[in-house]
Enzyme design. Sequence first.
Site, mmCIF file in Angstrom:
data_model
loop_
_atom_site.group_PDB
_atom_site.id
_atom_site.type_symbol
_atom_site.label_atom_id
_atom_site.label_comp_id
_atom_site.label_asym_id
_atom_site.label_seq_id
_atom_site.Cartn_x
_atom_site.Cartn_y
_atom_site.Cartn_z
ATOM 1 N N ASP A 1 0.838 -1.193 0.000
ATOM 2 C CA ASP A 1 0.000 0.000 0.000
ATOM 3 C C ASP A 1 0.880 1.252 0.000
ATOM 4 O O ASP A 1 1.610 1.511 0.971
ATOM 5 C CB ASP A 1 -0.901 -0.027 1.243
ATOM 6 C CG ASP A 1 -2.113 0.879 1.100
ATOM 7 O OD1 ASP A 1 -2.146 1.682 0.142
ATOM 8 O OD2 ASP A 1 -3.020 0.772 1.939
ATOM 9 N N ASP A 2 0.830 2.007 -1.068
ATOM 10 C CA ASP A 2 1.614 3.255 -1.182
ATOM 11 C C ASP A 2 3.119 3.028 -1.141
ATOM 12 O O ASP A 2 3.877 3.979 -0.920
ATOM 13 C CB ASP A 2 1.246 4.265 -0.082
ATOM 14 C CG ASP A 2 -0.137 4.853 -0.254
ATOM 15 O OD1 ASP A 2 -0.906 4.344 -1.081
ATOM 16 O OD2 ASP A 2 -0.444 5.827 0.456
ATOM 17 N N CYS B 1 -5.477 3.969 -4.250
ATOM 18 C CA CYS B 1 -5.745 2.611 -3.754
ATOM 19 C C CYS B 1 -6.914 1.898 -4.428
ATOM 20 O O CYS B 1 -6.751 0.856 -5.051
ATOM 21 C CB CYS B 1 -6.069 2.619 -2.263
ATOM 22 S SG CYS B 1 -4.903 3.486 -1.229
ATOM 23 N N HIS C 1 -10.884 -2.345 0.337
ATOM 24 C CA HIS C 1 -11.011 -1.050 -0.325
ATOM 25 C C HIS C 1 -11.829 -1.033 -1.602
ATOM 26 O O HIS C 1 -11.674 -0.128 -2.437
ATOM 27 C CB HIS C 1 -9.620 -0.446 -0.579
ATOM 28 C CG HIS C 1 -9.524 0.961 -0.082
ATOM 29 N ND1 HIS C 1 -8.609 1.883 -0.541
ATOM 30 C CD2 HIS C 1 -10.244 1.613 0.863
ATOM 31 C CE1 HIS C 1 -8.773 3.014 0.087
ATOM 32 N NE2 HIS C 1 -9.745 2.893 0.961
ATOM 33 N N ASP D 1 0.166 -0.786 -4.867
ATOM 34 C CA ASP D 1 -1.069 -0.316 -5.503
ATOM 35 C C ASP D 1 -0.957 1.052 -6.158
ATOM 36 O O ASP D 1 -1.746 1.400 -7.033
ATOM 37 C CB ASP D 1 -2.247 -0.354 -4.518
ATOM 38 C CG ASP D 1 -2.109 0.647 -3.392
ATOM 39 O OD1 ASP D 1 -0.987 1.144 -3.138
ATOM 40 O OD2 ASP D 1 -3.132 0.949 -2.745
ATOM 41 N N ASN D 2 0.016 1.860 -5.689
ATOM 42 C CA ASN D 2 0.234 3.180 -6.319
ATOM 43 C C ASN D 2 1.584 3.698 -5.836
ATOM 44 O O ASN D 2 2.202 3.122 -4.928
ATOM 45 C CB ASN D 2 -0.898 4.168 -6.010
ATOM 46 C CG ASN D 2 -1.248 4.269 -4.551
ATOM 47 O OD1 ASN D 2 -2.317 3.838 -4.121
ATOM 48 N ND2 ASN D 2 -0.336 4.797 -3.736
HETATM 49 CA CA LIG Z 1 -2.446 2.925 -1.797
#
Ligand SMILES: [Ca+2]
Lengths: 505, 505
Positions: B21-22, B61, B124, B271-272
């Site tokens: 995540d991130d 996300c 999410h 995810d990003n």
């Molecule tokens: Ca994210």
Amino acid sequence: CCLAQKSGILSSPNIIIMLMDDMGWGDLGVFGQPSKETPNLDAMAAQGMLFPNFYTANPLCSPSRAALLTGRLPVRNGFYTTNGHARNAYTPQEIVGGISKDEILLPQMLKKRGYISKIVGKWHLGHRPQYLPLEHGFDEWLGAPNCHFGPYNNSVKPNIPVYNNSEMLGRYYEEFRIDRKMGESNLTQMYLLESLDFVRRQAEAQRPFFLYWAPDATHAPVYASKGFLGKSQRGRYGDAVVELDYSVGEILSLLRSLGIDNNTFVFFTSDNGAALMSGPHQSGSNGPFLCGKETTFEGGMREPAIAWWPGHIQEGAVSFQLANVMDLFTTSLALAGVSPPDDRTIDGLDLTPVLLNNSVLDRPIFYYRGNELMAVRRGQYKAHYWTWSNSWAELKKGINFCPGQEVPGVTTHEQKEHTMMPLIFELGRDPGEKYPIRFGDKEYMDALSWISPVVEEHKSTLVPGIPQLNMCDVAVMNWAPAGCEKLGKCLKVPSSQPLKCDWPH
Amino acid sequence: CCLAQKSGILSSPNIIIMLMDDMGWGDLGVFGQPSKETPNLDAMAAQGMLFPNFYTANPLCSPSRAALLTGRLPVRNGFYTTNGHARNAYTPQEIVGGISKDEILLPQMLKKRGYISKIVGKWHLGHRPQYLPLEHGFDEWLGAPNCHFGPYNNSVKPNIPVYNNSEMLGRYYEEFRIDRKMGESNLTQMYLLESLDFVRRQAEAQRPFFLYWAPDATHAPVYASKGFLGKSQRGRYGDAVVELDYSVGEILSLLRSLGIDNNTFVFFTSDNGAALMSGPHQSGSNGPFLCGKETTFEGGMREPAIAWWPGHIQEGAVSFQLANVMDLFTTSLALAGVSPPDDRTIDGLDLTPVLLNNSVLDRPIFYYRGNELMAVRRGQYKAHYWTWSNSWAELKKGINFCPGQEVPGVTTHEQKEHTMMPLIFELGRDPGEKYPIRFGDKEYMDALSWISPVVEEHKSTLVPGIPQLNMCDVAVMNWAPAGCEKLGKCLKVPSSQPLKCDWPH
Ligand SMILES: [Ca+2]
Ligand SMILES: [Ca+2]
């Protein structure tokens, strides 16, 4: 732990220093180059020790190289100028000065233990006869005294000579071709073959050797041999990297096949950060770091670095030691069993505890630009006492040392003093120097009180050397290098016009 | 060549998708993180295949995750908004929508071949009952439907529930502690143990499984377990990375000890891009790339990526394939021997020729921000049709998606259209998107005429899905998740106030 204890240090291992030109930290696969074009260097790291915190002593060729070979900061060894404040100086053809006879270079020291030393590639410590490599401890040289700029017309400016030992062999763009349009030249191949030959000869003679391999293919104008052009994902600059990486592989492979890999210490690094002002076609990458060559931001001074010595250095190790090109002087002497000169300050550290036991020693990194101490790093903290990218005038000419980057109050276009309240960055979480710690925060005060004593000690005891890079003169250019008569390559020397050199950066 | 031919493809290998995540491209040692804190991921790369050109489908996300699990662009699967132009939308607690029943998710398809699927960590894709994982093909779930923001006071906003399958187990900051001051939480440990247990159970039962491991420790507020705090060179964010890296090592190690490593395809990505607006304390690194999360510059959408499948994927391979999270859908189906849905457009590519033979397939990357196609990459060329970092209003609030970076005309603070003459970058020599190729240059014209047909084809055939992320309502928040009665954790649901969600970015 502890290869060192198991194997002991062999007396007088061979030493190879591989010094790249303007190659950036981010140009190696192992340091995150997206084009992943350095399988041999990545393997070298996997077999050796990687240094993510390795620095040059100055963000420009000549002073960096002078520091490496003397173990001393340029401000001590004279490779700086007092013509202007905080200006980097180097050795273009017009330079009158060079490396002083009073400086002691690594090959001179190694000679005490019977080492044979050769430099292959770029010298850059002065091109007048008294400054050349064989006058300063090297036994052999193939290469050039200056950068491979050109071609020149030989009337206003001569083309740069290529030397074999003390005599010229020819000139760049004449006998030694560089095709600027295609980016083709076989110089890296020549420098590789010459190095392999040297290693083979010393191994046969069972003499300890020091090879200083200094190819310049990644300095603009960048070039690669025909077989390497088009090999990389990122154009000509990457092609040059691919060829240098290939050459590293060939050298290590020869050491193995000669059975001397366990007795040869090899260190790979670069002389300064990637030359972003030559981007995107002729510049490398400084990875996540700020700005590049000429500056004292991380992009200007943090260098890719790998130590390799099978059987002695733990495979795949990573050292977070703050280290420096000047350490290569002191470390090489320690490996050879020679005491460093005791009549002068040596800035280099003996890294053998780092190499052999992965110790981490507390020591500062000094970031000089010319005659000014711009910044100091200790641990993860870096304090900037002066900030400067380049002048507005230069910027307006299109010269940009920080293209696409702008950190307000940091990448300044005036020389900005912060002596009383330095800008402090924590480089672990902020390697890109984008978030100065707030003045007055506890972290700021703690960092300042930790760094300040080191700075005061350094400044109060510093005795600057005589600056060697103040004077220029067209008469000293490479008009008639030794050996030119035999080749019919002597040019007419113009009359002397000494003047102060102009160093805009 | 060619492990694939030698070994063949086993039917129905297990599939593990590790989605961070991130986490940024530059957070892995193998992608140049100076802190070198990912020995397990670096080893995973050395044993598998590295993808330096791997992308998400959206720099935020929820749409990224929806794309991964459906193999479709967010503009098709409905994970976007039409409330504003080029705005990224996600699933905060107020969101009314979620993943549509009309979408087919990876675990639903894998069920056809008898796979058992589990999601561990962040979902999410909507938190209302009809949107939860077990309604969309997963057999098991431990984790939360939303980000671990908080703590909330449970009157204006409820704390986020943690689910075990279809019922809540407790809430973040209550039963599932996150110490925001110290950055301590054992959630990553919990998510690891749950994953190991799942793998062990399926191996014992000899059932093919799909594990979707989606820990969120590197999303602000970042956290790590006690034993990992202080382990990294770069503070709390790095500590979270160290713990995730450790967890990767544990999972791969279990596969080996169970003897199923040769029959388990593992893919690691994020995810990003790193959330630079949370820097420097709560953000990772996008390496040499421009900007970060929320943007369609490389820093927002290029992801770290490693494929691992011993005996099938060549060790230490690097693939320059342009690839995408949506490919994980299609590739997983190919590996499992299931045909992808044929009644809808699937954007994901089957990467098996890449994985097994290091083929490189010509395919574009589409960079969407909300409902707008901002940029397209084909080969090394990327054309920006729209540029935008964020608005001046947001910037003035201190929200900066490109801190310390500024490329004039590129990192614009207005939504700037370039449809007729896109800004084009060559990402090989210019991965940082700092040097737009000059309009009218031959290289520009060639690149444009190569990219344009792909863009026209895409735009002319695109049928956008119904946008699911337009409406918000305080009444839909996690006041009373299933299972709350048993635990006495039901909160009072306020009256419904539906309104258009505000998406500022
Ligand atoms: Ca994210
Ligand atoms: Ca240089």
